[in-house]
Design a protein around this motif. Structure first.
Motif, PDB file in Angstrom:
ATOM      1  N   ARG A   3      73.620  17.556  64.129  1.00 13.33           N
ATOM      2  CA  ARG A   3      74.181  16.630  65.117  1.00 13.33           C
ATOM      3  C   ARG A   3      73.074  15.640  65.452  1.00 13.33           C
ATOM      4  NH1 ARG A   3      73.670  15.730  70.500  1.00 13.33           N
ATOM      5  NH2 ARG A   3      75.493  15.040  71.713  1.00 13.33           N
ATOM      6  N   ILE A   4      73.179  14.424  64.903  1.00 15.08           N
ATOM      7  CA  ILE A   4      72.127  13.415  65.075  1.00 15.08           C
ATOM      8  C   ILE A   4      72.582  12.394  66.106  1.00 15.08           C
ATOM      9  CG2 ILE A   4      70.757  11.627  63.944  1.00 15.08           C
ATOM     10  CD1 ILE A   4      71.058  13.180  61.346  1.00 15.08           C
ATOM     11  N   ASP A   5      71.862  12.334  67.200  1.00 14.17           N
ATOM     12  CA  ASP A   5      72.157  11.384  68.271  1.00 14.17           C
ATOM     13  C   ASP A   5      71.240  10.172  68.098  1.00 14.17           C
ATOM     14  OD1 ASP A   5      72.607   9.948  70.586  1.00 14.17           O
ATOM     15  OD2 ASP A   5      72.517  11.687  71.911  1.00 14.17           O
ATOM     16  N   ALA A   6      71.829   9.009  67.816  1.00 19.41           N
ATOM     17  CA  ALA A   6      71.035   7.809  67.531  1.00 19.41           C
ATOM     18  C   ALA A   6      70.118   7.439  68.686  1.00 19.41           C
ATOM     19  CB  ALA A   6      71.963   6.640  67.211  1.00 19.41           C
ATOM     20  N   LYS A   7      70.520   7.769  69.902  1.00 20.59           N
ATOM     21  CA  LYS A   7      69.712   7.367  71.068  1.00 20.59           C
ATOM     22  C   LYS A   7      68.431   8.186  71.185  1.00 20.59           C
ATOM     23  CE  LYS A   7      72.934   7.901  74.202  1.00 20.59           C
ATOM     24  NZ  LYS A   7      74.105   8.301  73.384  1.00 20.59           N
ATOM     25  N   THR A   8      68.342   9.320  70.506  1.00 23.57           N
ATOM     26  CA  THR A   8      67.144  10.167  70.600  1.00 23.57           C
ATOM     27  C   THR A   8      66.209   9.990  69.405  1.00 23.57           C
ATOM     28  OG1 THR A   8      68.172  12.053  69.462  1.00 23.57           O
ATOM     29  CG2 THR A   8      68.507  11.875  71.849  1.00 23.57           C
ATOM     30  N   LEU A   9      66.583   9.138  68.458  1.00 19.49           N
ATOM     31  CA  LEU A   9      65.740   8.920  67.289  1.00 19.49           C
ATOM     32  C   LEU A   9      64.469   8.158  67.684  1.00 19.49           C
ATOM     33  CD1 LEU A   9      68.478   7.844  64.709  1.00 19.49           C
ATOM     34  CD2 LEU A   9      67.267  10.038  64.793  1.00 19.49           C
ATOM     35  N   PRO A  10      63.406   8.237  66.882  1.00 18.50           N
ATOM     36  CA  PRO A  10      62.185   7.458  67.157  1.00 18.50           C
ATOM     37  C   PRO A  10      62.502   5.968  67.251  1.00 18.50           C
ATOM     38  CG  PRO A  10      61.787   9.065  65.425  1.00 18.50           C
ATOM     39  CD  PRO A  10      63.256   9.086  65.676  1.00 18.50           C
ATOM     40  N   ALA A  11      61.706   5.254  68.026  1.00 21.13           N
ATOM     41  CA  ALA A  11      61.948   3.826  68.243  1.00 21.13           C
ATOM     42  C   ALA A  11      61.988   3.057  66.921  1.00 21.13           C
ATOM     43  CB  ALA A  11      60.869   3.247  69.156  1.00 21.13           C
ATOM     44  N   ALA A  12      61.119   3.414  65.983  1.00 20.23           N
ATOM     45  CA  ALA A  12      61.087   2.719  64.690  1.00 20.23           C
ATOM     46  C   ALA A  12      62.390   2.924  63.928  1.00 20.23           C
ATOM     47  CB  ALA A  12      59.906   3.214  63.856  1.00 20.23           C
ATOM     48  N   GLU A  13      62.965   4.117  64.013  1.00 21.54           N
ATOM     49  CA  GLU A  13      64.219   4.379  63.306  1.00 21.54           C
ATOM     50  C   GLU A  13      65.381   3.669  63.988  1.00 21.54           C
ATOM     51  OE1 GLU A  13      66.503   8.001  61.024  1.00 21.54           O
ATOM     52  OE2 GLU A  13      64.788   8.428  62.320  1.00 21.54           O
ATOM     53  N   ARG A  14      65.353   3.609  65.313  1.00 20.73           N
ATOM     54  CA  ARG A  14      66.393   2.865  66.032  1.00 20.73           C
ATOM     55  C   ARG A  14      66.316   1.382  65.681  1.00 20.73           C
ATOM     56  NH1 ARG A  14      64.554   5.915  70.480  1.00 20.73           N
ATOM     57  NH2 ARG A  14      63.898   4.028  71.582  1.00 20.73           N
ATOM     58  N   LEU A  15      65.086   0.859  65.549  1.00 21.82           N
ATOM     59  CA  LEU A  15      64.902  -0.536  65.149  1.00 21.82           C
ATOM     60  C   LEU A  15      65.438  -0.763  63.746  1.00 21.82           C
ATOM     61  CD1 LEU A  15      63.714  -3.367  65.598  1.00 21.82           C
ATOM     62  CD2 LEU A  15      61.527  -2.492  64.728  1.00 21.82           C
ATOM     63  N   TYR A  16      65.176   0.166  62.845  1.00 24.24           N
ATOM     64  CA  TYR A  16      65.669   0.059  61.464  1.00 24.24           C
ATOM     65  C   TYR A  16      67.191   0.049  61.450  1.00 24.24           C
ATOM     66  CZ  TYR A  16      66.702   1.396  56.650  1.00 24.24           C
ATOM     67  OH  TYR A  16      67.221   1.447  55.385  1.00 24.24           O
ATOM     68  N   ASN A  17      67.822   0.962  62.190  1.00 20.87           N
ATOM     69  CA  ASN A  17      69.282   1.014  62.242  1.00 20.87           C
ATOM     70  C   ASN A  17      69.867  -0.252  62.854  1.00 20.87           C
ATOM     71  OD1 ASN A  17      69.320   3.607  61.141  1.00 20.87           O
ATOM     72  ND2 ASN A  17      69.254   4.602  63.137  1.00 20.87           N
ATOM     73  N   PHE A  18      69.202  -0.749  63.891  1.00 17.48           N
ATOM     74  CA  PHE A  18      69.701  -1.944  64.574  1.00 17.48           C
ATOM     75  C   PHE A  18      69.577  -3.184  63.694  1.00 17.48           C
ATOM     76  CE2 PHE A  18      68.708  -5.628  67.360  1.00 17.48           C
ATOM     77  CZ  PHE A  18      69.973  -5.775  67.919  1.00 17.48           C
ATOM     78  N   SER A  19      68.532  -3.242  62.869  1.00 18.17           N
ATOM     79  CA  SER A  19      68.310  -4.433  62.048  1.00 18.17           C
ATOM     80  C   SER A  19      69.473  -4.657  61.085  1.00 18.17           C
ATOM     81  CB  SER A  19      66.996  -4.312  61.272  1.00 18.17           C
ATOM     82  OG  SER A  19      67.059  -3.263  60.313  1.00 18.17           O
ATOM     83  N   GLY A  20      70.004  -3.564  60.523  1.00 18.10           N
ATOM     84  CA  GLY A  20      71.138  -3.701  59.622  1.00 18.10           C
ATOM     85  C   GLY A  20      72.364  -4.237  60.329  1.00 18.10           C
ATOM     86  N   ALA A  21      72.623  -3.697  61.525  1.00 18.27           N
ATOM     87  CA  ALA A  21      73.768  -4.166  62.314  1.00 18.27           C
ATOM     88  C   ALA A  21      73.588  -5.623  62.721  1.00 18.27           C
ATOM     89  CB  ALA A  21      73.936  -3.288  63.552  1.00 18.27           C
ATOM     90  N   LEU A  22      72.360  -6.004  63.031  1.00 26.91           N
ATOM     91  CA  LEU A  22      72.068  -7.377  63.434  1.00 26.91           C
ATOM     92  C   LEU A  22      72.345  -8.346  62.286  1.00 26.91           C
ATOM     93  CD1 LEU A  22      70.650  -9.047  65.799  1.00 26.91           C
ATOM     94  CD2 LEU A  22      68.599  -8.891  64.404  1.00 26.91           C
ATOM     95  N   HIS A  23      71.900  -8.002  61.102  1.00 29.82           N
ATOM     96  CA  HIS A  23      72.085  -8.889  59.953  1.00 29.82           C
ATOM     97  C   HIS A  23      73.551  -8.973  59.546  1.00 29.82           C
ATOM     98  CE1 HIS A  23      70.605 -11.060  56.395  1.00 29.82           C
ATOM     99  NE2 HIS A  23      71.589 -10.452  55.741  1.00 29.82           N
ATOM    100  N   ARG A  24      74.273  -7.853  59.643  1.00 25.19           N
ATOM    101  CA  ARG A  24      75.685  -7.825  59.248  1.00 25.19           C
ATOM    102  C   ARG A  24      76.619  -8.351  60.323  1.00 25.19           C
ATOM    103  NH1 ARG A  24      73.985  -2.663  57.222  1.00 25.19           N
ATOM    104  NH2 ARG A  24      74.691  -1.762  59.190  1.00 25.19           N
ATOM    105  N   SER A  25      76.063  -8.849  61.410  1.00 31.76           N
ATOM    106  CA  SER A  25      76.872  -9.347  62.524  1.00 31.76           C
ATOM    107  C   SER A  25      77.776  -8.248  63.060  1.00 31.76           C
ATOM    108  CB  SER A  25      77.711 -10.556  62.089  1.00 31.76           C
ATOM    109  OG  SER A  25      78.250 -11.233  63.197  1.00 31.76           O
ATOM    110  N   ASP A  26      77.172  -7.077  63.265  1.00 34.19           N
ATOM    111  CA  ASP A  26      77.919  -5.900  63.709  1.00 34.19           C
ATOM    112  C   ASP A  26      77.518  -5.488  65.116  1.00 34.19           C
ATOM    113  OD1 ASP A  26      79.697  -3.757  63.406  1.00 34.19           O
ATOM    114  OD2 ASP A  26      78.137  -2.419  62.668  1.00 34.19           O
ATOM    115  N   VAL A  27      76.985  -6.436  65.885  1.00 35.03           N
ATOM    116  CA  VAL A  27      76.458  -6.068  67.192  1.00 35.03           C
ATOM    117  C   VAL A  27      77.272  -6.612  68.362  1.00 35.03           C
ATOM    118  CG1 VAL A  27      74.105  -5.907  66.314  1.00 35.03           C
ATOM    119  CG2 VAL A  27      74.880  -8.054  67.274  1.00 35.03           C
TER     120      VAL A  27
END
Length: 361
Positions: free
Chosen positions: A299-323
């Motif tokens: 059970r992986i909760d995105a809010k508890t991941l390391p800041a670098a991993e949250r940034l990595y996940n967010f970057s994809g959403a940002l580029h794909r206009s998914d935010v």
């Protein structure tokens, strides 16, 4: 190196690198801008009575059982459920085909790779229709664009006090073209930099993830909390999709199910979850359940991941206009069109300089 020489080198680099990259930037930025409105296009092409998809456990469970009955569980790789923007869900099959599915399970359209305009456009944008080679070219062009932006800012810096407003091209005189190119470049440098950086991460995902997360991935404590919050239920009956979906929703009471992954390359069924507070429309949280005995593995909760991993996940959403919504789509479209305008002006100026002296218009 003296400041004047650095500025001179930066101007030369910006001019010629921009000229070399211009056509590719126009292509990549143009296709990317069109892709921002992909869901709007699909909604127009396939108008239905439903204006959105209800991501309830009951609706999702019935839809999944319907597509498994149609294609067979062994033929399905992944499904992305519709939302408030697009009522259709997208199904990905093991053999490379894809399909749009209505909420009642009806197959609206089915196609082979690049068999629909939006898929073809995505492949052109991401891989130039040439597979891994195109992906490397696009990623390298992104890196070169970062260098181009930095060189442009260095070249601009000595004249920063003489910066003049004006984004509209009033003539084709070289000085006017360069002035407008400079003004737009300064205004859009930061947002273009962010979007391009996010695109580079998508082009080289494994390398980018390893670089950002190596301190965590090599740490023995990484992933220790991935077992927190899992249920203690097991049994073959618990591995059926309706139960897997219900259990995932139960361990993420503040989340919604956005997609599923079938056990194609592993023995795990994966439920993709978007929890409250995540910017990404598709979410980065997940639950995995073993397909043979129904044991909840992670059970992986995105809010508890390391800041670098949250940034990595967010970057994809940002580029794909998914935010977030139409407003962000409009802003990102303006950035994309601005980059096209910059490339056209820069290429025009370079060609004018090469063919002969400037003439007033």
């Amino acid at each position: 190196m003296s400041t004047n020489r650095l500025v001179s080198y930066a101007r030369t680099l910006h001019r010629w690198a921009g000229g070399i990259l211009a056509i590719l930037l126009i292509l990549i930025s143009g296709t990317g801008t069109l892709l921002i409105w992909k869901n709007t296009y699909v909604s127009v092409v396939f108008p239905r009575s439903e204006t959105s998809f209800e991501r309830s456990i009951d609706t999702i469970s019935k839809l999944v059982l319907s597509v498994e009955d149609t294609f067979g569980a062994e033929a399905i790789r992944r499904i992305e459920f519709g939302d408030h923007q697009l009522a259709l869900s997208k199904l990905y099959l093991v053999d490379g085909r894809s399909a749009y599915v209505a909420s009642d399970g009806r197959i609206v359209d089915e196609w082979v790779p690049n068999g629909r305009p939006e898929d073809w456009l995505l492949d052109l944008h991401h891989r130039l229709l040439t597979g891994q080679t195109g992906l490397i070219i696009v990623g390298t062009a992104g890196i070169a664009t970062i260098v181009l932006i930095v060189a442009g800012l260095i070249a601009f810096w000595p004249t920063r006090r003489a910066w003049q407003n004006g984004l509209r091209l009033q003539s084709l005189a070289k000085a006017q073209v360069l002035r407008v190119h400079r003004n737009i470049g300064i205004l859009l440098a930061a947002p273009i930099l962010v979007i391009v950086l996010a695109g580079i991460l998508l082009a080289f995902p494994q390398t980018a993830r390893s670089a950002l997360l190596w301190p965590h991935l090599n740490n023995d404590t990484y992933g220790e909390d991935f077992g927190d919050g899992v249920d203690n239920i097991s049994g073959q009956a618990e591995a059926a999709w309706p139960r897997v979906i219900a259990r995932a929703a139960a361990v993420f009471p503040d989340g919604e199910v956005t997609g599923l992954e079938w056990p194609v390359d592993s023995d795990l069924k994966r439920v993709l979850i978007r929890t409250k507070g995540e910017w990404s429309g598709s979410g980065a949280s997940s639950v995995t359940v073993t397909s043979f005995d129904g044991y909840m593995d992670l059970r992986i909760d995105a809010k508890t991941l390391p800041a670098a991993e949250r940034l990595y996940n967010f970057s994809g959403a940002l580029h794909r206009s998914d935010v977030g919504g139409v407003l962000y789509n409009v802003i990102q479209s303006m950035i994309g069109l601005g980059l096209i305008y910059l490339a056209v002006l820069g290429l025009f100026s370079l060609v004018r300089s090469a063919v002969g002296p400037d003439r007033k218009h």
